[in-house]
Design a protein around this motif. Structure first.
Motif, PDB file in Angstrom:
ATOM      1  N   MET A   1     -18.684   1.093  -4.263  1.00  0.00           N
ATOM      2  CA  MET A   1     -17.919   1.526  -3.084  1.00  0.00           C
ATOM      3  C   MET A   1     -17.985   3.043  -2.996  1.00  0.00           C
ATOM      4  SD  MET A   1     -14.620  -0.890  -3.744  1.00  0.00           S
ATOM      5  CE  MET A   1     -14.993  -1.207  -5.466  1.00  0.00           C
ATOM      6  N   ILE A   2     -18.396   3.533  -1.854  1.00  0.00           N
ATOM      7  CA  ILE A   2     -18.417   4.988  -1.647  1.00  0.00           C
ATOM      8  C   ILE A   2     -17.510   5.287  -0.466  1.00  0.00           C
ATOM      9  CG2 ILE A   2     -19.860   6.979  -1.028  1.00  0.00           C
ATOM     10  CD1 ILE A   2     -22.130   5.715  -2.508  1.00  0.00           C
ATOM     11  N   GLY A   3     -16.612   6.240  -0.652  1.00  0.00           N
ATOM     12  CA  GLY A   3     -15.671   6.466   0.432  1.00  0.00           C
ATOM     13  C   GLY A   3     -15.046   7.840   0.430  1.00  0.00           C
ATOM     14  N   ALA A   4     -14.191   8.019   1.447  1.00  0.00           N
ATOM     15  CA  ALA A   4     -13.505   9.295   1.648  1.00  0.00           C
ATOM     16  C   ALA A   4     -12.133   9.287   0.989  1.00  0.00           C
ATOM     17  CB  ALA A   4     -13.363   9.571   3.132  1.00  0.00           C
ATOM     18  N   SER A   5     -11.708   8.116   0.535  1.00  0.00           N
ATOM     19  CA  SER A   5     -10.491   8.000  -0.283  1.00  0.00           C
ATOM     20  C   SER A   5     -10.541   6.635  -0.943  1.00  0.00           C
ATOM     21  CB  SER A   5      -9.214   8.131   0.563  1.00  0.00           C
ATOM     22  OG  SER A   5      -8.818   6.867   1.063  1.00  0.00           O
ATOM     23  N   SER A   6      -9.573   6.349  -1.810  1.00  0.00           N
ATOM     24  CA  SER A   6      -9.572   5.041  -2.473  1.00  0.00           C
ATOM     25  C   SER A   6      -9.317   3.924  -1.465  1.00  0.00           C
ATOM     26  CB  SER A   6      -8.522   5.014  -3.585  1.00  0.00           C
ATOM     27  OG  SER A   6      -7.236   5.201  -3.028  1.00  0.00           O
ATOM     28  N   ALA A   7      -8.758   4.274  -0.306  1.00  0.00           N
ATOM     29  CA  ALA A   7      -8.455   3.254   0.700  1.00  0.00           C
ATOM     30  C   ALA A   7      -9.356   3.386   1.920  1.00  0.00           C
ATOM     31  CB  ALA A   7      -6.995   3.376   1.113  1.00  0.00           C
ATOM     32  N   ASP A   8     -10.322   4.257   1.861  1.00  0.00           N
ATOM     33  CA  ASP A   8     -11.205   4.467   3.013  1.00  0.00           C
ATOM     34  C   ASP A   8     -12.644   4.386   2.526  1.00  0.00           C
ATOM     35  OD1 ASP A   8     -12.414   5.173   5.343  1.00  0.00           O
ATOM     36  OD2 ASP A   8     -11.704   7.246   5.381  1.00  0.00           O
TER      37      ASP A   8
ATOM     38  N   SER B   1       0.834  -1.210   0.000  1.00  0.00           N
ATOM     39  CA  SER B   1       0.000   0.000   0.000  1.00  0.00           C
ATOM     40  C   SER B   1       0.866   1.257   0.000  1.00  0.00           C
ATOM     41  CB  SER B   1      -0.892   0.007   1.239  1.00  0.00           C
ATOM     42  OG  SER B   1      -0.075  -0.019   2.392  1.00  0.00           O
ATOM     43  N   PRO B   2       0.310   2.348  -0.514  1.00  0.00           N
ATOM     44  CA  PRO B   2       1.078   3.607  -0.491  1.00  0.00           C
ATOM     45  C   PRO B   2       1.109   4.191   0.915  1.00  0.00           C
ATOM     46  CG  PRO B   2      -1.121   3.980  -1.347  1.00  0.00           C
ATOM     47  CD  PRO B   2      -1.021   2.503  -1.115  1.00  0.00           C
ATOM     48  N   LYS B   3       1.960   5.171   1.100  1.00  0.00           N
ATOM     49  CA  LYS B   3       1.998   5.859   2.403  1.00  0.00           C
ATOM     50  C   LYS B   3       0.718   6.680   2.570  1.00  0.00           C
ATOM     51  CE  LYS B   3       4.351   6.884   6.102  1.00  0.00           C
ATOM     52  NZ  LYS B   3       4.650   5.804   7.062  1.00  0.00           N
ATOM     53  N   PHE B   4       0.347   7.381   1.511  1.00  0.00           N
ATOM     54  CA  PHE B   4      -0.919   8.123   1.485  1.00  0.00           C
ATOM     55  C   PHE B   4      -1.616   7.775   0.170  1.00  0.00           C
ATOM     56  CE2 PHE B   4       1.951  10.792   4.024  1.00  0.00           C
ATOM     57  CZ  PHE B   4       1.235  10.875   5.201  1.00  0.00           C
ATOM     58  N   PRO B   5      -2.846   7.271   0.259  1.00  0.00           N
ATOM     59  CA  PRO B   5      -3.502   6.774  -0.960  1.00  0.00           C
ATOM     60  C   PRO B   5      -4.146   7.869  -1.816  1.00  0.00           C
ATOM     61  CG  PRO B   5      -4.865   6.340   0.951  1.00  0.00           C
ATOM     62  CD  PRO B   5      -3.620   7.006   1.464  1.00  0.00           C
ATOM     63  N   PHE B   6      -4.430   7.512  -3.026  1.00  0.00           N
ATOM     64  CA  PHE B   6      -5.190   8.366  -3.946  1.00  0.00           C
ATOM     65  C   PHE B   6      -6.525   8.730  -3.284  1.00  0.00           C
ATOM     66  CE2 PHE B   6      -8.607   8.670  -7.075  1.00  0.00           C
ATOM     67  CZ  PHE B   6      -8.122   9.699  -7.877  1.00  0.00           C
ATOM     68  N   GLY B   7      -6.876   9.991  -3.369  1.00  0.00           N
ATOM     69  CA  GLY B   7      -8.177  10.427  -2.834  1.00  0.00           C
ATOM     70  C   GLY B   7      -8.142  10.797  -1.367  1.00  0.00           C
ATOM     71  N   TYR B   8      -6.954  10.663  -0.734  1.00  0.00           N
ATOM     72  CA  TYR B   8      -6.842  10.906   0.709  1.00  0.00           C
ATOM     73  C   TYR B   8      -6.647  12.384   1.032  1.00  0.00           C
ATOM     74  CZ  TYR B   8      -4.549  10.923   5.317  1.00  0.00           C
ATOM     75  OH  TYR B   8      -4.187  11.191   6.603  1.00  0.00           O
ATOM     76  N   GLY B   9      -7.209  12.815   2.131  1.00  0.00           N
ATOM     77  CA  GLY B   9      -6.992  14.178   2.627  1.00  0.00           C
ATOM     78  C   GLY B   9      -7.901  14.406   3.818  1.00  0.00           C
ATOM     79  N   LEU B  10      -7.371  15.021   4.876  1.00  0.00           N
ATOM     80  CA  LEU B  10      -8.138  15.222   6.104  1.00  0.00           C
ATOM     81  C   LEU B  10      -8.793  16.602   6.118  1.00  0.00           C
ATOM     82  CD1 LEU B  10      -5.479  13.878   8.633  1.00  0.00           C
ATOM     83  CD2 LEU B  10      -7.449  12.634   7.712  1.00  0.00           C
ATOM     84  N   SER B  11      -9.665  16.761   7.105  1.00  0.00           N
ATOM     85  CA  SER B  11     -10.366  18.028   7.310  1.00  0.00           C
ATOM     86  C   SER B  11     -10.259  18.348   8.797  1.00  0.00           C
ATOM     87  CB  SER B  11     -11.826  17.827   6.894  1.00  0.00           C
ATOM     88  OG  SER B  11     -12.644  18.814   7.433  1.00  0.00           O
ATOM     89  N   TYR B  12     -10.598  19.566   9.189  1.00  0.00           N
ATOM     90  CA  TYR B  12     -10.654  19.871  10.621  1.00  0.00           C
ATOM     91  C   TYR B  12     -11.950  19.360  11.240  1.00  0.00           C
ATOM     92  CZ  TYR B  12      -6.723  23.013   9.679  1.00  0.00           C
ATOM     93  OH  TYR B  12      -5.518  23.539   9.299  1.00  0.00           O
ATOM     94  N   THR B  13     -12.817  18.819  10.397  1.00  0.00           N
ATOM     95  CA  THR B  13     -14.031  18.204  10.932  1.00  0.00           C
ATOM     96  C   THR B  13     -14.071  16.735  10.501  1.00  0.00           C
ATOM     97  OG1 THR B  13     -16.411  18.468  11.197  1.00  0.00           O
ATOM     98  CG2 THR B  13     -15.544  18.863   8.995  1.00  0.00           C
ATOM     99  N   THR B  14     -15.117  16.038  10.883  1.00  0.00           N
ATOM    100  CA  THR B  14     -15.256  14.624  10.509  1.00  0.00           C
ATOM    101  C   THR B  14     -16.585  14.429   9.788  1.00  0.00           C
ATOM    102  OG1 THR B  14     -16.114  14.325  12.744  1.00  0.00           O
ATOM    103  CG2 THR B  14     -13.847  13.601  12.340  1.00  0.00           C
ATOM    104  N   PHE B  15     -16.633  13.404   8.960  1.00  0.00           N
ATOM    105  CA  PHE B  15     -17.854  13.164   8.187  1.00  0.00           C
ATOM    106  C   PHE B  15     -18.302  11.722   8.385  1.00  0.00           C
ATOM    107  CE2 PHE B  15     -15.442  16.447   5.982  1.00  0.00           C
ATOM    108  CZ  PHE B  15     -16.394  17.462   5.901  1.00  0.00           C
ATOM    109  N   LYS B  16     -19.587  11.560   8.580  1.00  0.00           N
ATOM    110  CA  LYS B  16     -20.143  10.202   8.696  1.00  0.00           C
ATOM    111  C   LYS B  16     -20.846   9.863   7.384  1.00  0.00           C
ATOM    112  CE  LYS B  16     -23.679   7.877  11.124  1.00  0.00           C
ATOM    113  NZ  LYS B  16     -24.908   8.341  11.698  1.00  0.00           N
ATOM    114  N   TYR B  17     -20.587   8.669   6.876  1.00  0.00           N
ATOM    115  CA  TYR B  17     -21.250   8.187   5.669  1.00  0.00           C
ATOM    116  C   TYR B  17     -22.304   7.168   6.101  1.00  0.00           C
ATOM    117  CZ  TYR B  17     -17.438   9.988   2.648  1.00  0.00           C
ATOM    118  OH  TYR B  17     -16.544  10.780   1.981  1.00  0.00           O
ATOM    119  N   SER B  18     -23.539   7.309   5.630  1.00  0.00           N
ATOM    120  CA  SER B  18     -24.573   6.351   6.051  1.00  0.00           C
ATOM    121  C   SER B  18     -25.660   6.213   4.982  1.00  0.00           C
ATOM    122  CB  SER B  18     -25.209   6.812   7.368  1.00  0.00           C
ATOM    123  OG  SER B  18     -25.892   8.022   7.163  1.00  0.00           O
TER     124      SER B  18
END
Ligand code: NOJ
Length: 754
Positions: A736-743, A624-641
């Motif tokens: 697949m729906i996610g916050a990055s390719s690995a999340d 796996s990469p150190k940081f994956p494609f599509g990755y990036g944080l925010s100062y807040t959090t998001f719930k997927y449901s």
């Protein structure tokens, strides 16, 4: 009249609407206009001598600058007067473009010159490098940056930008990944489309420039990431991964294409008939013209594909290269080749017509000095609206990689901040490669990171500075001063990375770890025990494992352009909540390259990253990469449901609607890029483990929820087989729906049935 930025945005949206909603009358009108231009082109062509025709295919650089190995020609000005040059590159500014255009007006037929330039990420107002803008996943912002670049460049006499670069980049050793949109075909296609629309607006308006989709094709796959190197790839790979962003640029109306330096499967792209005639001008029906890359016609001799420049000229014109940038091969050989009946005059005529057509379309025959208004130039190049947009786009391009214990955002009440590193004070560094740093343009207006921080903090905050070390070299003498001020501070911000000329054309690197002693500097600063935020400035993904594992907060700033300092300060102090997501995978080690998220599973996938026995894995490193494609944080959090799939089976004539709820569960407003991936479970050729097929960037206030909707249609399910045919196959697909390719947060299945 000069438009404000908001008017520009409206104009872009309007032109999008125009394209999508155009009715039959519009089509009829445009075909009448086309016919009218064609008649004019034919009437000019009928007057031209063979020498004048070949002159139109000839492009030279200016006398004072070069963006490639220069050819000496002291007679350029005379040749323009004799109608032997159709276009110039690297001539800019209303004064100089006027001067050269006046020479063209002394020629027998007074055919105006075309002025081309590498307006890659802004003109005077510099925007983030294209790879950084890609991290914004914000098509409106990207389109606006191109629009403003076009507004400024056209005000400065330029008719044509050599952008966008639509090459897919999966190898961060290749310095030109900075100029593209990263590793993904879907994202890259969206961005190529947005950029072309932005540059071209309504072509013919005084605010617009012609776009040039480059480098056709597959230049991004240079073996070993070494610039100009060979490319060897299957037809399936070419069509599936490398061609779609070019097709998207074409669909957006790209007026021109540039071919590329590389050979593709043994045939140099410049002399490649399959690429230029069969695909681009044939199957895709491209009506604009193709310019060679700098000297690439003559370089076919060095490739070992042509025995001399004359043969190279024959190969290039036959293959569909219309304009010769700087190799002189057309100028010196085409007349003779036509006279010897080796090149049919029809081939020359076709190329000339394509070029003249664009000159008419731009309105240059009506008014060759249309783009030479010094008042407009003065106004647009100092337009504060452009600066505002540059800051906004820069903020959106930043990627927050790590934020342990919510160290960021910083409080504006901090008493003492130590700002350390070789990137803190320089201005030019923020410009990045491909800045317009030619005559008359400087970096003095760029907001340095130091100035940005000073602008942000109040009088009660003390800022301390130490350079610490250089970007390169072994000198650690600055460490002690850096440690000293770090110890006096409440928080340390460390700004390191690549110098502006370490990524870009001809800037391939075999080693993409932090250069020099920069990571040692991070170590000594971290050892002070102070909270440390690292800003990484770079034109490509770098490797920085120690920093990533040990430092609490990391922001990838890339090269952000004119407003870098202000934008970085906005993010550091939470005036903007970062929303960028990586457009390329960041490797753990060079040995993993090329690395990308949409790989094939193999027959022996390494399911568990620690088990390397008889599976497709490295014995000394995770896959796996150190940081994956599509990755990036925010100062807040998001719930997927609440993933909902409208039906579990569809035929290729139907669609499925997929919805999900996204909720901001943190303490501040923020934006999230919701990514939609599909996996085709079984295929007649192996399909990737996942592919990005759509995304939405949404803004959510604290506690707010929004529903995102994705539509699955035949297009999203089809792919290229080994014969480069686009097909759709029945069977099961994974959603697949996610916050990055690995999340990936939500998954489901559906079936494509007969
Ligand atoms: C060579 C580069 O490959 C190309 O992208 C650029 O547009 C030309 N030089 C002109 O500067």
């Amino acid at each position: 009249m000069i438009k404000s930025v908001s008017k520009i945005v409206i104009a872009i949206l309007f032109s999008f609407l125009f394209i999508f909603c155009g009715n039959k009358t519009d089509l009829k009108n445009s075909s009448t206009t086309n016919n009218r231009i064609e008649q004019k082109v034919d009437s000019v062509l009928a007057l031209m001598t063979l020498e004048e025709k070949i002159g139109q295919l000839n492009q030279y650089t200016s006398d004072w600058t070069a963006t490639g190995p220069i050819t000496i020609n002291p007679n350029k000005q005379e040749e323009i007067k004799n109608g032997l040059i159709g276009s110039m590159l690297n001539v800019l500014g209303t004064t100089y473009t006027r001067k050269y255009q006046e020479l063209a007006m002394q020629s027998r037929l007074k055919i105006p010159l075309l002025f081309g330039l590498d307006v890659i990420h802004g003109y005077k107002t510099t925007f983030p490098i294209p790879l950084a803008e890609a991290a914004s996943w914000d098509m409106e912002a990207i389109g606006l940056s191109a629009r403003i670049a076009a507004t400024e460049a056209s005000a400065s006499g330029i008719h044509w930008t050599f952008a966008p670069m639509a090459d897919i980049g999966r190898d961060p050793r290749w310095g030109r990944v900075m100029e593209g949109a990263g590793e993904d075909t879907y994202l890259g296609s969206k961005i190529a489309y947005a950029r072309v629309k932005g540059f071209q607006g309504n072509l013919g308006d005084v605010n617009s420039v012609m776009a040039c989709a480059k480098h056709f094709a597959a230049y991004g796959a240079a073996i070993g990431g070494r610039d100009y190197n060979s490319v060897d790839m299957s037809e399936r790979m070419l069509w599936e991964t490398y061609l779609p962003p070019f097709k998207a640029a074409l669909d957006a109306g790209a007026a021109t294409f540039m071919n590329s330096f590389n050979d593709l499967n043994g045939i140099p792209a410049t002399g490649n008939k399959y690429l230029q005639r069969d695909i681009l001008k044939g199957k895709w029906n491209f009506q604009g013209f193709v310019v060679s890359d700098w000297g690439s016609i003559g370089e076919m001799v060095k490739h070992g594909y042509a025995k001399d420049n004359k043969e190279a000229a024959l190969q290039a014109i036959t293959a569909g290269s219309d304009m010769d940038m700087e190799s002189n091969c057309y100028r010196n050989n085409l007349v003779q080749l036509v006279k010897e009946n080796k090149v049919p005059i029809a081939l020359v005529d076709e190329a000339v017509k394509r070029i003249l057509y664009k000159k008419f379309e731009l309105g240059l025959f009506n008014n060759p000095f249309k783009f030479c208004n010094p008042e407009r130039e003065q106004y647009e190049l100092n337009n504060p609206e452009h600066t505002k947009a540059a800051r906004d786009i820069a903020k959106k391009s930043v990627v927050l990689l790590k934020n342990q214990n919510n160290l960021l955002p910083l409080s504006k009440e901090i008493k003492t901040i130590a700002f350390i590193g070789p990137m803190v004070k320089p201005k030019r560094a923020n410009h990045g490669f491909w800045a317009i740093n030619l005559k008359d343009v400087d970096s003095s207006y760029i907001v340095s990171q130091w100035d940005g921080l000073q602008n942000k903090v109040g009088k009660n905050t003390k800022l301390l500075y130490a350079k610490g070390c250089d970007i390169d070299g072994e000198d650690t003498n600055g460490f002690s001063e850096a440690v000293k001020i770090a110890k006096q501070a409440d928080v340390v911000i460390l700004s390191i990375g690549e110098g502006w000329n370490m990524s870009g054309e001809a800037k391939s690197r075999s080693n993409i770890h932090f250069s020099g002693v920069q990571e040692d500097l991070v170590k000594v600063i971290q050892a002070t025990g102070k909270p440390v935020v690292v800003l990484i400035n770079a034109g490509r993904p770098l490797i920085f494992n120690w920093t990533a594992d040990n430092v609490p907060a990391i922001i990838y700033t890339w090269w952000l352009g004119s407003e870098a300092g202000n934008a970085i300060a906005d993010v550091l102090f939470g005036d903007y909540n970062p929303s960028g997501k990586l457009p390329m995978s960041f490797p753990r080690e060079i040995g993993q390259i090329p690395i990308y998220y949409n790989y094939f599973n193999t027959g022996r996938p390494a399911d568990n990253e620690t088990n390397t026995n008889y599976v497709s894995a490295y014995i000394d490193l995770k896959n796996s990469p150190k940081f994956p494609f599509g990755y990036g944080l925010s100062y807040t959090t998001f719930k997927y449901s609440d993933l909902k799939v409208s039906k579990k089976q569809m035929t290729d004539k139907e669609t499925i609607e997929v919805t999900a709820n996204i909720t901001n569960t943190g303490k501040v407003s923020g934006e999230e890029v919701v990514q939609f991936y599909l996996r085709d479970k079984v295929g007649s050729v192996v399909r990737p483990i996942k592919e990005l097929k759509d995304f939405q960037k949404i803004a959510l206030k604290v506690g707010e929820s929004k529903t995102v909707t994705f539509i699955i249609d035949k297009e999203k399910l089809s792919f290229y087989n080994q014969k480069a045919e686009r097909i759709t196959e029945l069977g099961e697909f994974e959603i697949m729906i996610g916050a990055s390719s690995a999340d990936i947060r939500l998954t489901d299945y559906f079936e494509l049935i007969d």
